[in-house]
Design an enzyme around this catalytic site. Structure first.
Site, PDB file in Angstrom:
ATOM      1  N   TYR A 111      40.796  45.741  36.091  1.00  0.00           N
ATOM      2  CA  TYR A 111      40.504  46.119  37.469  1.00  0.00           C
ATOM      3  C   TYR A 111      39.800  47.469  37.510  1.00  0.00           C
ATOM      4  O   TYR A 111      40.170  48.375  36.768  1.00  0.00           O
ATOM      5  CB  TYR A 111      41.799  46.206  38.287  1.00  0.00           C
ATOM      6  CG  TYR A 111      41.522  46.559  39.726  1.00  0.00           C
ATOM      7  CD1 TYR A 111      41.145  45.575  40.622  1.00  0.00           C
ATOM      8  CD2 TYR A 111      41.577  47.878  40.174  1.00  0.00           C
ATOM      9  CE1 TYR A 111      40.847  45.891  41.930  1.00  0.00           C
ATOM     10  CE2 TYR A 111      41.273  48.198  41.483  1.00  0.00           C
ATOM     11  CZ  TYR A 111      40.911  47.200  42.359  1.00  0.00           C
ATOM     12  OH  TYR A 111      40.602  47.513  43.654  1.00  0.00           O
ATOM     13  N   TRP A 113      36.460  49.935  39.768  1.00  0.00           N
ATOM     14  CA  TRP A 113      35.230  50.005  40.554  1.00  0.00           C
ATOM     15  C   TRP A 113      33.979  50.214  39.724  1.00  0.00           C
ATOM     16  O   TRP A 113      32.879  50.017  40.207  1.00  0.00           O
ATOM     17  CB  TRP A 113      35.358  51.116  41.597  1.00  0.00           C
ATOM     18  CG  TRP A 113      35.865  50.626  42.905  1.00  0.00           C
ATOM     19  CD1 TRP A 113      37.051  49.994  43.142  1.00  0.00           C
ATOM     20  CD2 TRP A 113      35.196  50.721  44.176  1.00  0.00           C
ATOM     21  NE1 TRP A 113      37.163  49.697  44.480  1.00  0.00           N
ATOM     22  CE2 TRP A 113      36.040  50.147  45.129  1.00  0.00           C
ATOM     23  CE3 TRP A 113      33.988  51.263  44.584  1.00  0.00           C
ATOM     24  CZ2 TRP A 113      35.710  50.074  46.493  1.00  0.00           C
ATOM     25  CZ3 TRP A 113      33.651  51.204  45.934  1.00  0.00           C
ATOM     26  CH2 TRP A 113      34.514  50.604  46.873  1.00  0.00           C
TER      27      TRP A 113
HETATM   28  N1  LIG Z   1      48.807  56.144  44.839  1.00  0.00           N
HETATM   29  C1  LIG Z   1      47.733  55.416  45.100  1.00  0.00           C
HETATM   30  N2  LIG Z   1      47.108  54.772  44.103  1.00  0.00           N
HETATM   31  C2  LIG Z   1      46.009  54.030  44.354  1.00  0.00           C
HETATM   32  C3  LIG Z   1      45.502  53.931  45.665  1.00  0.00           C
HETATM   33  C4  LIG Z   1      46.187  54.612  46.704  1.00  0.00           C
HETATM   34  O1  LIG Z   1      45.801  54.554  47.886  1.00  0.00           O
HETATM   35  N3  LIG Z   1      47.284  55.360  46.384  1.00  0.00           N
HETATM   36  N4  LIG Z   1      44.381  53.195  45.907  1.00  0.00           N
HETATM   37  C5  LIG Z   1      44.106  52.098  45.007  1.00  0.00           C
HETATM   38  C6  LIG Z   1      42.783  51.523  45.238  1.00  0.00           C
HETATM   39  S1  LIG Z   1      42.428  51.032  46.839  1.00  0.00           S
HETATM   40  C7  LIG Z   1      41.874  51.357  44.258  1.00  0.00           C
HETATM   41  S2  LIG Z   1      40.432  50.491  44.601  1.00  0.00           S
HETATM   42  C8  LIG Z   1      42.126  51.840  42.875  1.00  0.00           C
HETATM   43  C9  LIG Z   1      40.868  52.391  42.193  1.00  0.00           C
HETATM   44  O2  LIG Z   1      41.050  52.407  40.836  1.00  0.00           O
HETATM   45  P1  LIG Z   1      39.820  52.354  39.819  1.00  0.00           P
HETATM   46  O3  LIG Z   1      38.755  51.470  40.361  1.00  0.00           O
HETATM   47  O4  LIG Z   1      40.359  52.040  38.471  1.00  0.00           O
HETATM   48  O5  LIG Z   1      39.318  53.862  39.869  1.00  0.00           O
HETATM   49  P2  LIG Z   1      37.967  54.527  39.417  1.00  0.00           P
HETATM   50  O6  LIG Z   1      38.229  55.984  39.331  1.00  0.00           O
HETATM   51  O7  LIG Z   1      36.864  54.085  40.313  1.00  0.00           O
HETATM   52  O8  LIG Z   1      37.773  53.984  37.953  1.00  0.00           O
HETATM   53  C10 LIG Z   1      36.578  53.526  37.449  1.00  0.00           C
HETATM   54  C11 LIG Z   1      36.468  53.932  35.984  1.00  0.00           C
HETATM   55  O9  LIG Z   1      35.357  53.242  35.411  1.00  0.00           O
HETATM   56  C12 LIG Z   1      34.522  54.180  34.716  1.00  0.00           C
HETATM   57  N5  LIG Z   1      33.152  53.641  34.818  1.00  0.00           N
HETATM   58  C13 LIG Z   1      32.260  53.809  35.803  1.00  0.00           C
HETATM   59  N6  LIG Z   1      31.154  53.089  35.556  1.00  0.00           N
HETATM   60  C14 LIG Z   1      31.354  52.454  34.379  1.00  0.00           C
HETATM   61  C15 LIG Z   1      30.574  51.566  33.598  1.00  0.00           C
HETATM   62  O10 LIG Z   1      29.463  51.177  33.941  1.00  0.00           O
HETATM   63  N7  LIG Z   1      31.126  51.116  32.435  1.00  0.00           N
HETATM   64  C16 LIG Z   1      32.362  51.503  32.020  1.00  0.00           C
HETATM   65  N8  LIG Z   1      32.811  51.013  30.862  1.00  0.00           N
HETATM   66  N9  LIG Z   1      33.119  52.361  32.742  1.00  0.00           N
HETATM   67  C17 LIG Z   1      32.616  52.807  33.906  1.00  0.00           C
HETATM   68  C18 LIG Z   1      34.727  55.495  35.394  1.00  0.00           C
HETATM   69  O11 LIG Z   1      34.433  56.566  34.499  1.00  0.00           O
HETATM   70  C19 LIG Z   1      36.204  55.413  35.801  1.00  0.00           C
HETATM   71  O12 LIG Z   1      37.031  55.897  34.786  1.00  0.00           O
HETATM   72  O13 LIG Z   1      43.140  52.850  42.897  1.00  0.00           O
HETATM   73  C20 LIG Z   1      44.332  52.401  43.527  1.00  0.00           C
HETATM   74  N10 LIG Z   1      45.392  53.380  43.341  1.00  0.00           N
HETATM   75  N1  LIG Z   2      35.760  59.290  49.828  1.00  0.00           N
HETATM   76  C1  LIG Z   2      36.314  58.134  49.416  1.00  0.00           C
HETATM   77  N2  LIG Z   2      36.205  57.034  50.191  1.00  0.00           N
HETATM   78  C2  LIG Z   2      36.778  55.874  49.784  1.00  0.00           C
HETATM   79  C3  LIG Z   2      37.454  55.761  48.548  1.00  0.00           C
HETATM   80  C4  LIG Z   2      37.549  56.948  47.757  1.00  0.00           C
HETATM   81  O1  LIG Z   2      38.148  56.943  46.663  1.00  0.00           O
HETATM   82  N3  LIG Z   2      36.975  58.109  48.219  1.00  0.00           N
HETATM   83  N4  LIG Z   2      37.997  54.572  48.154  1.00  0.00           N
HETATM   84  C5  LIG Z   2      37.510  53.340  48.801  1.00  0.00           C
HETATM   85  C6  LIG Z   2      38.454  52.238  48.596  1.00  0.00           C
HETATM   86  S1  LIG Z   2      38.491  51.499  47.061  1.00  0.00           S
HETATM   87  C7  LIG Z   2      39.244  51.746  49.575  1.00  0.00           C
HETATM   88  S2  LIG Z   2      40.262  50.417  49.250  1.00  0.00           S
HETATM   89  C8  LIG Z   2      39.244  52.328  50.914  1.00  0.00           C
HETATM   90  C9  LIG Z   2      40.691  52.581  51.357  1.00  0.00           C
HETATM   91  O2  LIG Z   2      40.800  52.745  52.697  1.00  0.00           O
HETATM   92  P1  LIG Z   2      42.253  53.128  53.277  1.00  0.00           P
HETATM   93  O3  LIG Z   2      43.295  52.514  52.429  1.00  0.00           O
HETATM   94  O4  LIG Z   2      42.270  52.761  54.687  1.00  0.00           O
HETATM   95  O5  LIG Z   2      42.206  54.708  53.087  1.00  0.00           O
HETATM   96  P2  LIG Z   2      43.257  55.838  52.703  1.00  0.00           P
HETATM   97  O6  LIG Z   2      42.438  57.077  52.633  1.00  0.00           O
HETATM   98  O7  LIG Z   2      44.081  55.473  51.530  1.00  0.00           O
HETATM   99  O8  LIG Z   2      44.226  55.938  53.948  1.00  0.00           O
HETATM  100  C10 LIG Z   2      43.758  56.285  55.231  1.00  0.00           C
HETATM  101  C11 LIG Z   2      44.879  56.826  56.057  1.00  0.00           C
HETATM  102  O9  LIG Z   2      45.904  55.890  56.302  1.00  0.00           O
HETATM  103  C12 LIG Z   2      47.016  56.607  56.765  1.00  0.00           C
HETATM  104  N5  LIG Z   2      48.275  55.945  56.436  1.00  0.00           N
HETATM  105  C13 LIG Z   2      48.879  55.872  55.236  1.00  0.00           C
HETATM  106  N6  LIG Z   2      50.060  55.213  55.351  1.00  0.00           N
HETATM  107  C14 LIG Z   2      50.188  54.882  56.651  1.00  0.00           C
HETATM  108  C15 LIG Z   2      51.188  54.199  57.416  1.00  0.00           C
HETATM  109  O10 LIG Z   2      52.205  53.744  56.912  1.00  0.00           O
HETATM  110  N7  LIG Z   2      50.946  54.048  58.747  1.00  0.00           N
HETATM  111  C16 LIG Z   2      49.821  54.507  59.345  1.00  0.00           C
HETATM  112  N8  LIG Z   2      49.662  54.272  60.648  1.00  0.00           N
HETATM  113  N9  LIG Z   2      48.894  55.181  58.657  1.00  0.00           N
HETATM  114  C17 LIG Z   2      49.059  55.348  57.337  1.00  0.00           C
HETATM  115  C18 LIG Z   2      46.975  57.956  56.067  1.00  0.00           C
HETATM  116  O11 LIG Z   2      47.136  58.986  57.004  1.00  0.00           O
HETATM  117  C19 LIG Z   2      45.630  57.961  55.400  1.00  0.00           C
HETATM  118  O12 LIG Z   2      44.934  59.168  55.539  1.00  0.00           O
HETATM  119  O13 LIG Z   2      38.559  53.568  50.948  1.00  0.00           O
HETATM  120  C20 LIG Z   2      37.299  53.529  50.297  1.00  0.00           C
HETATM  121  N10 LIG Z   2      36.638  54.784  50.593  1.00  0.00           N
HETATM  122 MO   LIG Z   3      40.309  50.136  46.921  1.00  0.00          MO
END
Ligand SMILES: Nc1nc2c(c(=O)[nH]1)N[C@H]1C(S)=C(S)[C@@H](COP(=O)(O)OP(=O)(O)OC[C@H]3O[C@@H](n4cnc5c(=O)[nH]c(N)nc54)[C@H](O)[C@@H]3O)O[C@H]1N2
Ligand SMILES: Nc1nc2c(c(=O)[nH]1)N[C@H]1C(S)=C(S)[C@@H](COP(=O)(O)OP(=O)(O)OC[C@H]3O[C@@H](n4cnc5c(=O)[nH]c(N)nc54)[C@H](O)[C@@H]3O)O[C@H]1N2
Ligand SMILES: [Mo]
Length: 770
Positions: A111, A113
């Site tokens: 998994y 991005w």
């Molecule tokens: N506590 C907490 N944890 C969370 C979340 C949260 O809200 N709270 N959010 C979750 C969510 S929504 C998501 S989507 C995940 C994201 O989790 P990830 O998608 O695993 O996070 P990234 O940092 O985007 O990791 C991408 C990695 O791929 C590498 N990379 C980039 N391009 C390439 C490439 O072309 N080739 C290779 N081999 N590597 C590459 C980058 O250097 C980086 O290390 O995290 C989740 N974890």
């Molecule tokens: N700059 C930036 N943008 C991103 C990403 C990033 O890594 N960086 N990641 C991307 C990815 S993979 C994803 S999946 C999306 C995620 O999009 P989201 O999951 O919607 O984004 P978050 O920033 O995790 O959370 C947004 C807000 O939700 C609120 N929240 C948390 N828990 C609760 C709750 O129990 N109740 C309510 N009402 N509110 C709550 C918090 O205040 C938080 O600031 O964002 C994307 N956009």
């Molecule tokens: Mo995500």
């Protein structure tokens, strides 16, 4: 001589200025109204000390210590080896593991991005390579929206992501809607991002347009800044993870006051009566009224009544973000939000109704979809085993055990070889100390990475990956009409190779090079995918030929799709018999006989309030009285470019900032700029304090993505010096239905850090021998 080269990233399109092979800077392209500052900061990381420059093998693994038992993963030194040796080791290990244990012992869920780019999509390249080699255990759903992806098809039918094309667009909201209740807010910081890239950031101006048209917004969230100031939103601070109780009370208030669309509920929905008896407490004796919810949510009774009245009386829209479902019982608020929109009578009316994920990425609510782009052909995976994506540590720790998942009973496979390419599990997974223990189990871990981040340090064989700046490709972002050429900006650092080159070389050793490459070079592939996309265009749409496209700095545009889309609520409202939804009843399932038949104790036949395992009213709050919100970082994408200039600037004494309400800070003697320790029974991390009343009392905000930096790597429970919140989060599925990650359900406490000075080593490579 300076050259200007277009660059596409998940955070937007830029122009790289290059001189004699050196990347000088990244500039926003002129037509982006809200360029992201993450882009220019990439320059600092492009060839920093943390780059993986040569293939490297963990010492203990190389010495042949008993694999999977010696426990040194994460703390060992590495030995740099030649590409030839590294490729031999990987191919031989794949052959050995497949032969000894079968193909399902190889985990290729991987998994993550990765980077923008149609051809060099890391997961597609890996999975094509592994499928051709016999198959792999896959993962299902995403860390983003697992609960939503599993619950929505039961409730509104259609494919998990089909809601994207079924919800109102921003411009329609501006035209037709009066009142928006946004559960979890509409954080603009998140709309910097769009999967696969984007040319122009539109969300800010579209939100502004709604505001100018007089649309009123309510931000139901623990954090005020989850909506932009210019929206002038009403802030309703809510105890985290209690949105379902709030929504139930709104539904109850609508019910008892007759503020609901009885006609729509009767014609287009299934099981409203079963649900109302739950609201009125027929079964459990608990009336889910505003008084009941006020005690749970901290939202005043009058506010609840006011929201209920306006949802019915005005042309309204109920929104949920993604964070609220990344929690214990995360399915419930999503399900319940659809019920509220159905009751309000707004579903299927222009610009009104229901939607998810607005502002979580730029595309959401901007466009419903675009013509598809031809991507790298998928090879069917001969192995059918899969795990729900966030159950990776369970699988490693308890192979052979069974878990529930969406009506199925899954046996967790025994994984012996992990192959990760394009993701960072030591950033993204919950409870990283538990993952550390689980990660010692497999016999071999292979990782392709560009930087020595935590996942690379926890691998056995690290293959240096070229970044998106170091290869030719083109970008096509989710729902974004632009195709943007991505010519190589600079040569790969050190001996780095593209993922495709690595898999092509491994396929050659394993005897299927021809099948993997189809006889094309990388540049031929890029041209081929573009030309196939061009040839498949219909309805008079045209694209220039590849050579012309390749020299256009601003890219070209593909037509956007327009509706009506399958499963539209407008059609359902007009004629539910002729336009049924893809649910068993063909209607919106307020009661789902199917989910009910699963007999789960944590996800029943209709939306319900379940107490989260960890929340502010739990017994555990006596010891850990603060609710941790680990939301997405404003300064980067997850962990990507944490070593970039923009993210580094955001650190406090080199640590990730944690935001705390001044009340909670003063009772602990915490002042802005201090180094603090955040802790619970699962672990502890350092962070730099920021005081702000934008965060409600009782809540801490610590974004994800600081490269995890345990002070004794590989040893469970040690202090993280840098501030990764997954040191503290719990590794539990949302419920037996989705098994999604529940990162947003974690209790912690915080104190001034008075321990020994701890240097952050997150960006320092491991000890490397030659
Ligand atoms: N506590 C907490 N944890 C969370 C979340 C949260 O809200 N709270 N959010 C979750 C969510 S929504 C998501 S989507 C995940 C994201 O989790 P990830 O998608 O695993 O996070 P990234 O940092 O985007 O990791 C991408 C990695 O791929 C590498 N990379 C980039 N391009 C390439 C490439 O072309 N080739 C290779 N081999 N590597 C590459 C980058 O250097 C980086 O290390 O995290 C989740 N974890
Ligand atoms: N700059 C930036 N943008 C991103 C990403 C990033 O890594 N960086 N990641 C991307 C990815 S993979 C994803 S999946 C999306 C995620 O999009 P989201 O999951 O919607 O984004 P978050 O920033 O995790 O959370 C947004 C807000 O939700 C609120 N929240 C948390 N828990 C609760 C709750 O129990 N109740 C309510 N009402 N509110 C709550 C918090 O205040 C938080 O600031 O964002 C994307 N956009
Ligand atoms: Mo995500």
């Amino acid at each position: 001589m300076e050259r200007r080269v277009p660059v596409a990233t998940h955070w937007g399109s830029f122009v790289a200025v290059v001189d004699s092979g050196r990347l000088l800077r990244l500039e926003p392209r002129g037509d982006d109204p809200a360029p992201s500052p993450i882009g220019p900061g990439m320059v600092a990381a492009a060839e920093d000390a943390a780059r993986v420059r040569h293939p490297a093998v963990r010492k203990g693994w190389l010495d042949g210590l008993p694999r999977g038992r010696e426990g040194a993963r994460g703390s060992d030194a590495f030995v740099e080896v030649s590409w030839d040796d590294a490729l031999s080791m990987v191919s031989e290990e794949l052959r050995r593991v497949r032969g000894q244990y079968g193909d399902s012992a190889v985990f290729g869920g991987s998994y993550g991005w990765a980077s923008a780019g149609v051809f060099h999509n890391a997961q597609s390249q890996l999975q094509r390579f592994l499928a051709l080699g016999g198959g792999y255990t896959d993962s299902r759903n995403t860390y983003s929206t697992a609960a939503l992806e599993v619950i929505l098809p039961h409730v509104i039918g259609g494919a998990p992501w089909s809601y994207q094309s079924r919800m109102p667009l921003w411009h329609e909201i501006a035209e037709s809607c009066e009142f928006v209740v946004a559960f979890g807010g509409l954080a603009l910081k998140n709309s910097q991002i769009n999967p696969g890239g984007l040319a122009r950031h539109r969300t800010r101006e579209l939100q502004q347009r709604c505001r100018d048209a007089g649309v009123r917004f309510v931000n139901v969230s623990p954090i005020r800044s989850d909506t932009a100031d210019f929206l002038d939103a009403q802030w309703v601070p809510v105890v985290p993870n209690t949105d379902t109780a709030l929504m139930l009370a709104i539904a109850h208030t609508m019910l008892v006051n007759g503020w609901y669309d009885a006609d729509f509920l009767a014609r287009c929905c299934e099981g409203f009566d079963r649900f109302t008896s739950y609201l009125t407490g027929d079964g459990d004796g608990v009336v889910k009224d505003a008084r009941w919810a006020a005690a749970i949510t901290g939202v005043e009774r009058d506010t609840i009544i006011d929201l209920s009245r306006r949802l019915f009386a005005q042309r309204s829209l109920v929104m949920v973000n993604y964070a609220i479902q990344r929690a214990d019982h995360g399915e419930q608020p999503v399900w319940m939000s659809v019920v509220l929109a159905a009751m309000a009578g707004s579903l299927g009316r222009p610009g009104c109704g229901w939607g998810a994920g607005y502002a979580t990425m730029d595309a959401t609510g901007v466009a419903p979809g675009r013509r598809s782009v031809v991507s790298v052909p998928r090879v069917e995976n001969p192995v059918t085993d899969f795990i729900p994506v966030a159950r990776i540590a369970d699988t490693l720790l308890e192979p052979g055990s069974t878990i529930d998942y969406d009506g199925q009973r899954l046996t967790l496979p025994h994984l012996r070889l992990i192959y990760w390419c394009g993701g960072n599990p030591f950033h993204h997974h919950q409870d990283l100390h538990r993952l550390t223990r689980a990660w010692q189990r497999p016999e071999t871990v292979v990782v392709h990475e560009a930087w020595w981040n935590t996942t690379a340090k926890f691998a056995d064989i690290v293959l240096p990956a070229a970044t998106s700046l170091e290869r030719d490709d083109f970008a096509a972002g989710f729902c974004d009409p632009h195709l943007v050429a991505m010519p190589k900006v600079r040569e790969p650092v050190g001996e780095a190779r593209t993922d495709h080159q690595i898999f092509a070389a491994l396929s050659a050793r394993l005897g299927y090079a021809r099948e993997f490459t189809q006889g094309r070079s990388e540049s031929e592939w890029v041209r081929h995918l573009y030309e196939r996309t061009r040839a498949d265009l219909r309805d008079g749409a045209v694209l220039p030929d590849f050579d012309d496209f390749w020299h256009r700095t601003l890219g070209v545009e593909l037509p956007l799709l327009s509706g009506p889309f399958p499963g539209s609520f407008e059609a359902l409202r007009a004629d539910p018999q002729r336009f049924p939804l893809g649910t068993p009843s063909g209607r919106i399932e307020i009661f789902s006989a199917e989910i009910d038949s699963f007999g789960y104790d944590d996800c029943a036949g209709h939306p319900m309030w379940f107490e989260p395992v960890e929340w502010l009213r739990a017994g555990l709050a006596d010891r850990y009285p603060l609710h941790l919100i680990s939301n997405q970082p404003a300064s980067r994408l997850h962990s990507q470019y944490d070593n970039g200039g923009h993210s580094l600037k955001s650190k406090i004494h080199g640590r990730e900032p944690v935001t705390i309400n001044p009340q909670d800070a003063s009772s602990r003697g915490i002042e802005s700029g201090m180094i603090v320790r955040v802790f619970n029974d699962r672990g502890s991390c350092l962070a730099g304090a920021i005081l702000s009343d934008a965060v409600m009392p009782g809540v801490l905000q610590l974004s994800t993505g600081a490269w995890w930096d345990p002070s004794r790597p590989g040893r469970s429970g040690t202090l993280d010096r840098h501030g990764n919140p997954n040191t503290l989060t719990g590794d539990r599925g949302c419920s037996r239905l989705s098994q999604g990650p529940s990162a947003h359900s974690a209790l912690v406490d915080i104190e001034v850090y008075e321990g020994p000075a701890e240097t952050v080593l997150a960006f320092t490579p491991p000890h490397l021998e030659h």
